[in-house]
Design a protein around this motif. Structure first.
Motif, short mmCIF file in Angstrom:
data_model
loop_
_atom_site.label_atom_id
_atom_site.label_comp_id
_atom_site.label_asym_id
_atom_site.label_seq_id
_atom_site.Cartn_x
_atom_site.Cartn_y
_atom_site.Cartn_z
N ARG A 87 0.48 -1.12 -0.02
CA ARG A 87 -0.06 -0.16 0.23
C ARG A 87 0.89 1.09 -0.28
O ARG A 87 0.66 2.64 -0.80
CB ARG A 87 -1.06 -0.09 1.39
N GLY A 90 1.76 1.92 -3.16
CA GLY A 90 0.90 2.49 -4.49
C GLY A 90 0.07 1.90 -5.32
O GLY A 90 -0.91 2.06 -6.09
N LEU A 92 -2.78 -1.53 -5.26
CA LEU A 92 -3.68 -1.64 -4.55
C LEU A 92 -4.36 -2.90 -4.26
O LEU A 92 -3.59 -3.89 -4.88
CB LEU A 92 -5.30 -1.16 -5.42
N ALA A 120 -11.57 0.96 -4.38
CA ALA A 120 -10.76 2.16 -4.88
C ALA A 120 -10.21 3.57 -3.78
O ALA A 120 -8.34 3.52 -4.07
CB ALA A 120 -10.52 2.51 -6.03
N GLN A 121 -10.53 4.12 -3.21
CA GLN A 121 -10.46 4.86 -2.47
C GLN A 121 -9.31 4.04 -1.49
O GLN A 121 -8.54 5.49 -1.41
CB GLN A 121 -11.66 5.73 -2.05
N ARG A 122 -9.92 4.08 -0.50
CA ARG A 122 -8.86 2.71 0.58
C ARG A 122 -7.45 2.58 0.11
O ARG A 122 -7.04 1.92 0.93
CB ARG A 122 -10.12 1.65 0.68
N ARG A 123 -8.09 2.14 -1.38
CA ARG A 123 -6.61 1.19 -1.98
C ARG A 123 -6.32 0.10 -1.34
O ARG A 123 -4.84 -0.36 -1.27
CB ARG A 123 -5.84 1.97 -1.95
N LEU A 339 -9.33 2.18 -11.76
CA LEU A 339 -8.04 2.77 -11.75
C LEU A 339 -7.56 3.20 -12.94
O LEU A 339 -8.14 3.15 -14.45
CB LEU A 339 -7.20 1.23 -11.50
#
Length: 339
Positions: A87, A90, A92, A120-123, A339
């Motif tokens: 994480r 960078g 996901l 996707a926002q939280r990765r 993404l």
């Protein structure tokens, strides 16, 4: 390597990691590149994917900023070793270890793909285990017929749902007992599992529930949004190497005709119904589900004492359908749409 749609499989030597590689070789995928990563002791080996020999890279030296998504396979302890670093780089994370359960979106691709927007926002996204996947697929179909009022699930789980060490332990115990030798206790298996049943698959909490039972209940509630529906689970470890089975009782607001239930389930992508009278008329984990990409359902019947309750027998290939396929589809959806 194209980061935009590149994927890393992390933990290749685990049971799930090995299945992920096999499925990449068998199925078409849209990933621009696939990297294989494992602990340093496993690095250097090569695996074939679509006719190409791919080297397993060392976890300590791999640059996760070079891929868009990393699917982490293995046990929770392995997730602790690498998820933070992935994480931070960078990428996901698609977690199959259970480490991120309850920490954001838990996704079954055919059931709640809309939750991937939050992931996707939280990765990071948590892919639940096979018990949740097969339960959620069936329950979503039933919920479309009538509101759910109560769900009770009894699972019959193979050693591969526990760990790679448990699979090896069952093989060792079986061999010793068949040769008239006593089993050697210790390690991951502190009891006899060969020719036996274990009613608790992990430590028990104050309420009397095991970790697997908590994970199944919480996973089903999370994936389906069943905040006000009682969900109960009992998980049993059985002397089977691969595959998983469930006996499910579902109480609905209205009675459901068994034949209609079967017909509805036959139309659901990812489900195969085998429900016939006579020998071989119901699916089993070994003879039907193993090596397939479907959840199999049979023994669909209405409760004789409560017409609002339906009984179903559900089996699947836990590694293939329950974990590997779901995580690959999730990774593909993330790359395609988010993404």
């Amino acid at each position: 390597m194209s980061k935009a749609s590149g994927v890393a499989i992390v933990g290749v030597s685990s049971l799930v990691g090995d299945m992920l590689v096999n499925m990449l070789d068998e199925h078409e995928h849209s990933f621009s590149s696939v990297a294989l990563v494992d602990v340093d002791d496993e690095a250097g080996e090569r695996r074939m994917i679509k006719g190409q020999s791919v080297r397993v890279e060392a976890l300590s030296g791999f640059d996760f900023s070079s891929v868009a998504v990393a699917i982490v396979a293995g046990e929770r302890e392995f997730g602790l070793q690498c998820i933070g670093a992935i994480r931070d780089a960078g990428a996901l994370v698609v977690d199959t270890t259970g480490l991120l359960a309850g920490q954001g979106a838990s996704v079954v691709a055919e059931v709640n793909p809309q939750a991937l927007a939050d992931a996707a926002q939280r990765r990071a996204v948590s892919c639940p285990d096979a018990q949740v996947v097969q339960s959620a697929l069936v329950l979503k179909a039933l919920a479309g017929m009538s509101d759910l009022r109560r769900v009770s699930i009894s699972t019959y789980q193979s050693m591969s749902t526990h760990s790679k060490a448990a699979v090896e332990g069952l093989a060792m115990q079986t061999g010793r007992l068949l040769n008239g030798q006593p089993i050697e206790k210790g390690g991951v298996l502190d009891k006899q599992v060969a020719f036996n049943l274990l009613p608790a698959t992990s430590e028990i909490d104050a309420s009397g529930a095991s970790r697997e039972e908590r994970d199944l209940v919480n996973g089903v509630i999370d994936v389906l949004g069943l905040k006000d529906v009682p969900v109960l689970a009992s998980c049993v470890l059985v002397p089977l190497f691969y595959g998983t089975a469930q006996m499910m009782q579902v109480t609905t607001a209205e009675p459901l005709d068994s034949k209609k239930v079967g017909n509805i389930l036959r139309r659901v992508k990812g489900i195969k119904v085998l429900d016939k009278e006579g020998p071989g008329g119901f699916p089993t984990p070994v003879t039907d589900a193993t090596g397939t990409d479907e959840v199999w359902v049979g023994r669909i019947r209405q409760d004789v004492t409560d017409p609002n309750t339906t009984h179903l027998w559900i089996v699947s290939d836990n590694l293939r359908k329950g974990v590997a396929l779901n995580s690959l589809v999730v990774a593909g959806l993330l790359i395609k749409d988010y993404l």
